[in-house]
Design a protein around this motif. Sequence first.
Motif, PDB file in Angstrom:
ATOM      1  N   PHE A   1      -7.946   5.541   7.751  1.00 30.95           N
ATOM      2  CA  PHE A   1      -7.836   6.570   9.428  1.00 30.95           C
ATOM      3  C   PHE A   1      -8.588   7.512   9.792  1.00 30.95           C
ATOM      4  CE2 PHE A   1      -2.714   4.617  10.210  1.00 30.95           C
ATOM      5  CZ  PHE A   1      -2.968   4.214   9.542  1.00 30.95           C
ATOM      6  N   GLY A   2      -8.740   7.682  10.866  1.00 29.80           N
ATOM      7  CA  GLY A   2      -9.081   8.692  11.905  1.00 29.80           C
ATOM      8  C   GLY A   2      -8.374   9.977  11.401  1.00 29.80           C
TER       9      GLY A   2
ATOM     10  N   LEU B   1      -0.240  -3.850   8.953  1.00 27.76           N
ATOM     11  CA  LEU B   1       0.052  -3.375   7.502  1.00 27.76           C
ATOM     12  C   LEU B   1       1.370  -2.976   8.273  1.00 27.76           C
ATOM     13  CD1 LEU B   1      -2.195  -1.192   5.577  1.00 27.76           C
ATOM     14  CD2 LEU B   1      -1.184  -3.485   5.231  1.00 27.76           C
ATOM     15  N   VAL B   2       2.477  -2.584   8.123  1.00 30.09           N
ATOM     16  CA  VAL B   2       3.624  -2.540   8.939  1.00 30.09           C
ATOM     17  C   VAL B   2       4.209  -0.988   7.713  1.00 30.09           C
ATOM     18  CG1 VAL B   2       6.375  -3.337   9.242  1.00 30.09           C
ATOM     19  CG2 VAL B   2       4.230  -4.424   9.815  1.00 30.09           C
ATOM     20  N   PHE B   3       4.645  -0.265   8.472  1.00 23.56           N
ATOM     21  CA  PHE B   3       5.336   1.167   7.407  1.00 23.56           C
ATOM     22  C   PHE B   3       6.474   1.733   7.908  1.00 23.56           C
ATOM     23  CE2 PHE B   3       0.971   3.026   6.778  1.00 23.56           C
ATOM     24  CZ  PHE B   3       0.094   2.904   7.414  1.00 23.56           C
ATOM     25  N   GLY B   4       6.939   1.629   6.563  1.00 23.86           N
ATOM     26  CA  GLY B   4       8.282   1.873   6.038  1.00 23.86           C
ATOM     27  C   GLY B   4       7.760   3.901   7.130  1.00 23.86           C
ATOM     28  N   GLN B   5       9.392   4.000   7.327  1.00 23.42           N
ATOM     29  CA  GLN B   5       9.259   5.842   8.050  1.00 23.42           C
ATOM     30  C   GLN B   5       8.816   6.970   6.985  1.00 23.42           C
ATOM     31  OE1 GLN B   5      12.206   3.647   6.139  1.00 23.42           O
ATOM     32  NE2 GLN B   5      14.254   5.308   6.590  1.00 23.42           N
TER      33      GLN B   5
ATOM     34  N   ARG C   1       1.968  -5.396   4.153  1.00 27.32           N
ATOM     35  CA  ARG C   1       1.322  -6.399   5.340  1.00 27.32           C
ATOM     36  C   ARG C   1       2.190  -8.031   5.626  1.00 27.32           C
ATOM     37  NH1 ARG C   1      -3.869  -6.593   6.865  1.00 27.32           N
ATOM     38  NH2 ARG C   1      -4.742  -5.891   5.023  1.00 27.32           N
TER      39      ARG C   1
ATOM     40  N   GLN D   1       1.259  11.529   3.527  1.00 28.13           N
ATOM     41  CA  GLN D   1       0.102  12.136   4.591  1.00 28.13           C
ATOM     42  C   GLN D   1       0.947  13.768   4.603  1.00 28.13           C
ATOM     43  OE1 GLN D   1       1.819  10.812   8.070  1.00 28.13           O
ATOM     44  NE2 GLN D   1       0.756  11.512   9.130  1.00 28.13           N
TER      45      GLN D   1
ATOM     46  N   SER E   1      -3.593  13.301   8.484  1.00 27.24           N
ATOM     47  CA  SER E   1      -3.836  11.492   9.001  1.00 27.24           C
ATOM     48  C   SER E   1      -3.527  10.853   7.671  1.00 27.24           C
ATOM     49  CB  SER E   1      -4.423  10.781   9.468  1.00 27.24           C
ATOM     50  OG  SER E   1      -6.191  11.185   8.541  1.00 27.24           O
ATOM     51  N   PRO E   2      -2.805  10.240   7.551  1.00 28.64           N
ATOM     52  CA  PRO E   2      -2.265   9.442   6.236  1.00 28.64           C
ATOM     53  C   PRO E   2      -3.536   9.217   5.781  1.00 28.64           C
ATOM     54  CG  PRO E   2      -1.658   8.185   8.368  1.00 28.64           C
ATOM     55  CD  PRO E   2      -2.759   8.746   8.547  1.00 28.64           C
TER      56      PRO E   2
ATOM     57  N   GLY F   1       7.857   7.284  11.258  1.00 28.78           N
ATOM     58  CA  GLY F   1       6.908   7.328  10.554  1.00 28.78           C
ATOM     59  C   GLY F   1       5.741   6.285  11.429  1.00 28.78           C
ATOM     60  N   LEU F   2       4.946   5.462  11.180  1.00 24.27           N
ATOM     61  CA  LEU F   2       3.822   4.712  11.918  1.00 24.27           C
ATOM     62  C   LEU F   2       3.996   3.526  12.650  1.00 24.27           C
ATOM     63  CD1 LEU F   2       0.636   5.468   9.092  1.00 24.27           C
ATOM     64  CD2 LEU F   2       0.763   6.757  11.528  1.00 24.27           C
TER      65      LEU F   2
ATOM     66  N   TYR G   1       0.838   5.381   1.166  1.00 21.33           N
ATOM     67  CA  TYR G   1      -0.390   5.888   1.152  1.00 21.33           C
ATOM     68  C   TYR G   1       0.550   7.904   1.453  1.00 21.33           C
ATOM     69  CZ  TYR G   1      -3.580   2.798   4.835  1.00 21.33           C
ATOM     70  OH  TYR G   1      -4.618   2.051   4.540  1.00 21.33           O
TER      71      TYR G   1
ATOM     72  N   TYR H   1      -2.166   2.856  15.855  1.00 22.25           N
ATOM     73  CA  TYR H   1      -0.453   3.165  15.377  1.00 22.25           C
ATOM     74  C   TYR H   1      -0.441   4.686  16.545  1.00 22.25           C
ATOM     75  CZ  TYR H   1      -0.250   0.022  11.728  1.00 22.25           C
ATOM     76  OH  TYR H   1      -1.233  -0.519  10.954  1.00 22.25           O
TER      77      TYR H   1
ATOM     78  N   LEU I   1       4.230   7.086   2.597  1.00 21.91           N
ATOM     79  CA  LEU I   1       4.568   5.576   3.383  1.00 21.91           C
ATOM     80  C   LEU I   1       3.833   4.650   2.550  1.00 21.91           C
ATOM     81  CD1 LEU I   1       2.171   7.053   6.989  1.00 21.91           C
ATOM     82  CD2 LEU I   1       4.733   7.318   6.639  1.00 21.91           C
TER      83      LEU I   1
ATOM     84  N   GLY J   1       1.088  17.557   9.618  1.00 24.80           N
ATOM     85  CA  GLY J   1      -0.327  17.699  10.440  1.00 24.80           C
ATOM     86  C   GLY J   1      -1.717  16.894  10.185  1.00 24.80           C
TER      87      GLY J   1
ATOM     88  N   ARG K   1      -3.322  14.189  18.714  1.00 21.94           N
ATOM     89  CA  ARG K   1      -2.051  14.787  19.456  1.00 21.94           C
ATOM     90  C   ARG K   1      -2.433  14.399  21.119  1.00 21.94           C
ATOM     91  NH1 ARG K   1      -3.495  14.649  13.917  1.00 21.94           N
ATOM     92  NH2 ARG K   1      -1.942  14.754  12.703  1.00 21.94           N
TER      93      ARG K   1
ATOM     94  N   PHE L   1      -2.870   7.624  16.227  1.00 22.58           N
ATOM     95  CA  PHE L   1      -3.622   6.589  15.413  1.00 22.58           C
ATOM     96  C   PHE L   1      -4.202   5.581  14.819  1.00 22.58           C
ATOM     97  CE2 PHE L   1      -3.031  11.032  11.869  1.00 22.58           C
ATOM     98  CZ  PHE L   1      -1.462  10.666  12.376  1.00 22.58           C
TER      99      PHE L   1
ATOM    100  N   TYR M   1      -5.715   0.001   5.282  1.00 21.97           N
ATOM    101  CA  TYR M   1      -6.917   0.908   6.616  1.00 21.97           C
ATOM    102  C   TYR M   1      -7.194   2.479   5.868  1.00 21.97           C
ATOM    103  CZ  TYR M   1      -3.795  -2.701   9.097  1.00 21.97           C
ATOM    104  OH  TYR M   1      -3.713  -3.676   9.495  1.00 21.97           O
TER     105      TYR M   1
ATOM    106  N   PHE N   1       0.874  -0.918  -0.394  1.00 26.29           N
ATOM    107  CA  PHE N   1       0.156   0.076   0.354  1.00 26.29           C
ATOM    108  C   PHE N   1       1.012   1.557   0.325  1.00 26.29           C
ATOM    109  CE2 PHE N   1      -3.728  -2.552   1.542  1.00 26.29           C
ATOM    110  CZ  PHE N   1      -2.819  -3.358   1.698  1.00 26.29           C
TER     111      PHE N   1
END
Lengths: 109, 114
Positions: free
Chosen positions: B105-106, A97-101, A92, A38, A43-44, B42-43, A36, B35, A88, A41, B110, B91, B103, A34
Amino acid sequence: QKEVEQNSGPLSVPEGAIASLNCTYSDRGSQSFFWYRQYSGKSPELIMFIYSNGDKEDGRFTAQLNKASQYVSLLIRDSQPSDSATYLCAVRVSQKLVFGQGTRLTINP
Amino acid sequence: NAGVMQNPRHLVRRRGQEARLRCSPMKGHSHVYWYRQLPEEGLKFMVYLQKENIIDESGMPKERFSAEFPKEGPSILRIQQVVRGDSAAYFCASSRPDRDSGYTFGSGTRLTVV
């Protein structure tokens, strides 16, 4: 080794050019990938997902997957200043889900 | 069709207090994920829940953090005895059980610990 790795950038691209974002992952068994976006400030927001090797296109966005090399990329054609954001990559792993930085992209007018 | 609802948007707590973060998933979504995101990072996965069940809490710190998703009402992420290092954006995301389409996200909470 991190499960999902991205170049943190910043990546600067002139307006109208192609922005190329890359991501590698370590779990060879991963099946779902996936991208994303962002904004600062915020959300993704999901912009693309891909399951099969090859390319998947959606408007100005193309996701590319190469499972043998364990990398995923995102191309943004005709880049606009509004594309400036952090991108981002997510993979899976098991049931999550594992995210990169993330890679910070700046489009210069 | 409301998205993932999180509240509060901003939460300020003094060190040692408790923080409670709430998340209502999208309609039709029964899977909830929490998250944490530190500035410029990152998350980081914390926990995955379904109604009345914790499925995966491998990302939760062993102490002070807990999460629940009761049969009725929102999912709650609770942080007891907060410390400055808990300051971050938290999040919540939700997904459908029958489709692997990522997913939603909301808008996040903060948390600032002073």
